[in-house]
Design a protein around this motif. Structure first.
Motif, PDB file in Angstrom:
ATOM      1  N   LYS A  70      11.849  -7.716  -2.997  1.00  0.00           N
ATOM      2  CA  LYS A  70      11.322  -6.644  -2.161  1.00  0.00           C
ATOM      3  C   LYS A  70      12.148  -5.384  -2.358  1.00  0.00           C
ATOM      4  N   ILE A  71      11.767  -4.322  -1.684  1.00  0.00           N
ATOM      5  CA  ILE A  71      12.463  -3.036  -1.775  1.00  0.00           C
ATOM      6  C   ILE A  71      13.169  -2.752  -0.463  1.00  0.00           C
ATOM      7  N   GLY A 110       7.801  -6.290  -5.791  1.00  0.00           N
ATOM      8  CA  GLY A 110       6.616  -5.748  -5.144  1.00  0.00           C
ATOM      9  C   GLY A 110       5.573  -6.810  -4.858  1.00  0.00           C
ATOM     10  N   TYR A 114       5.061  -6.692  -0.847  1.00  0.00           N
ATOM     11  CA  TYR A 114       6.316  -5.943  -0.885  1.00  0.00           C
ATOM     12  C   TYR A 114       6.222  -4.626  -1.666  1.00  0.00           C
ATOM     13  N   SER A 115       5.040  -4.027  -1.712  1.00  0.00           N
ATOM     14  CA  SER A 115       4.875  -2.738  -2.399  1.00  0.00           C
ATOM     15  C   SER A 115       4.967  -1.550  -1.453  1.00  0.00           C
ATOM     16  N   THR A 116       5.247  -1.796  -0.200  1.00  0.00           N
ATOM     17  CA  THR A 116       5.198  -0.758   0.830  1.00  0.00           C
ATOM     18  C   THR A 116       6.005   0.485   0.475  1.00  0.00           C
ATOM     19  N   PHE A 118       7.424   1.478  -2.573  1.00  0.00           N
ATOM     20  CA  PHE A 118       7.509   2.007  -3.936  1.00  0.00           C
ATOM     21  C   PHE A 118       7.398   3.527  -3.944  1.00  0.00           C
ATOM     22  N   LEU A 149       7.619  -4.535 -12.582  1.00  0.00           N
ATOM     23  CA  LEU A 149       7.172  -3.813 -11.393  1.00  0.00           C
ATOM     24  C   LEU A 149       5.713  -4.132 -11.105  1.00  0.00           C
ATOM     25  N   ASP A 150       5.466  -4.680  -9.923  1.00  0.00           N
ATOM     26  CA  ASP A 150       4.102  -4.971  -9.463  1.00  0.00           C
ATOM     27  C   ASP A 150       3.785  -4.052  -8.286  1.00  0.00           C
ATOM     28  N   TRP A 151       3.574  -2.784  -8.586  1.00  0.00           N
ATOM     29  CA  TRP A 151       3.281  -1.799  -7.548  1.00  0.00           C
ATOM     30  C   TRP A 151       1.789  -1.868  -7.237  1.00  0.00           C
ATOM     31  N   GLU A 152       1.476  -2.350  -6.041  1.00  0.00           N
ATOM     32  CA  GLU A 152       0.077  -2.480  -5.623  1.00  0.00           C
ATOM     33  C   GLU A 152      -0.155  -1.637  -4.366  1.00  0.00           C
ATOM     34  N   ASN A 162       0.934   0.344   3.599  1.00  0.00           N
ATOM     35  CA  ASN A 162       1.497   0.869   2.356  1.00  0.00           C
ATOM     36  C   ASN A 162       1.701   2.374   2.456  1.00  0.00           C
TER      37      ASN A 162
END
Length: 387
Positions: A70-71, A110, A114-116, A118, A149-152, A162
């Motif tokens: 996660k970030i 992400g 867990y892309s919130t 990015f 990186l799985d930025w969704e 998001n």
């Protein structure tokens, strides 16, 4: 249209021939060459189902993506999502690499959950550099070979909550550039190659939100998420990952794996930078009508279902009939007012042969625990490398 049909027939014929060789899932893996990339995602919740890192068929993969980190927006860096579980799994992955030194492991950041943040870490030069430095520290600390990186999703989309911005399109490129620069700097320090990949949606809408030609120059490959073409969010039951659009009439939009890959090629992304992502799961629709064996019907409920569950509960159930849609090149089941769209060895092998025919970098799997016996993975390898 004629050329596509000819290619489709050749692919299907090749896969049928390969299927007749009698290769078993435990057969020794052939040496992988350029164009034979096989990426498998392993999730940190797989062990909850009894599928542990030791169960991963590592010898049949070139890359293993561990999902997800996660970030941490306060520190502009990445962090483990479940420290107790993840750190144990990381240790097992390091031990696995001693046995399979050719396997490349990447930490995937992400995903849907867990892309919130990015957009936050990509927003400024300072935050991008902090995040990039954190990526390098993370992979060195935990023994990974790179970051995925799985930025969704950039600009718009993803789950509620998001953070998105129109600036994400440019900032995504800048974030990747910062990571690539720091990975290259680490290579200069220790002489080791480090990998940077992304996962992207299989449609032109996603490609309009990124700078595809700039991005592809920064990454080792793009994992094309060529699934979830249809699902529980739709009004009608449909195929989750049809290779081609069925020619028959349906009451809703059409989308296919072929169309998704073609969108990347049309955007100027070289074929050899694309990994064709394939689902080892399907969708089960309940409360469907009997017409067309449940296809394109309204439904009362729907959810995703793993290949393991389909195989264990439905494939040999006499209440269900098995079908294979030649136009879409995917199987499905119908019985008791239930329609199930899924993948089997034939459809996965056909998709892998499709990737080979187009000169793609290879194939990828979401996700390994859905096929714990490894039969779909073996079909993917056979379709991709023909051995």
């Amino acid at each position: 249209m004629k050329k596509k049909n000819i290619a489709h027939s050749l692919i299907a014929a090749a896969v049928l021939f390969l299927a007749g060789t009698g290769l078993r899932a435990e057969a020794a893996p052939a040496k992988l060459n350029k164009g034979d990339t096989v990426v498998g995602y392993y999730t940190n919740w797989s062990s909850d189902k009894g599928y542990n890192p030791a169960d991963i068929p590592a010898g049949k993969l070139t890359h293993l993506n561990y999902a997800f980190a996660k970030i941490d927006p306060a520190a502009n860096t990445i962090a483990v999502a479940n420290p107790e579980k993840d750190l144990k799994n990381f240790e097992q992955l390091r031990n696995m690499k001693k046995k399979y030194p050719g396997l490349k492991t990447l930490i995937s950041v992400g995903g849907w959950d867990y892309s919130t943040y990015f957009s936050v870490v990509a927003a400024t030069e300072e935050s991008r550099n902090q995040f990039a430095a954190g990526c390098v520290d993370f992979i060195l600390t935990h023994g990974f070979d790179g970051v995925d990186l799985d930025w969704e999703y950039p600009v718009s989309g993803g789950p509620a909550g998001n953070i998105n911005s129109p600036e994400d399109k440019r900032n995504f490129t800048l974030l990747l550039s910062a990571i690539r620069n720091q990975l290259n700097a680490q290579t200069q320090r220790d002489g080791k190659k480090y990998y940077l990949t992304i996962a992207g949606a299989a449609n032109s809408n996603y490609l309009n939100k990124i700078e595809a030609q700039q991005v592809v120059g920064l990454v080792d490959h793009i994992f094309v998420m060529a699934y979830d073409m249809h699902g529980s969010w739709d009004t009608y039951s449909d195929f989750g990952a049809p290779l081609y659009n069925p020619q028959e009439r349906s009451p809703q939009y059409k989308n296919s794996v072929h169309d998704g890959v073609q969108a990347y090629l049309n955007a100027g992304v070289p074929a050899d930078k694309l990994v064709l992502g394939m689902p080892f799961y399907g969708y089960i629709y309940e409360g469907v009508g009997a017409a067309q064996e449940g296809r394109y019907s309204t439904f009362s409920s729907a959810r995703s279902i793993s290949y393991n569950s389909i195989k264990g509960t439905y494939l040999n159930n006499p209440a269900f009939s098995s079908f294979y849609h030649e136009g879409a090149a995917v199987p499905y089941l119908y019985g008791n007012g239930i329609f199930i769209s899924y993948e089997n060895s034939r459809s996965i092998g056909t998709k892998a042969a499709f990737a080979r025919n187009l000169g793609l970098a290879g194939v990828g799997i979401w996700e390994l625990s859905h096929d714990s016996a490894g039969e779909l993975l073996e079909s993917a390898r056979v379709g991709l490398i023909g051995a």
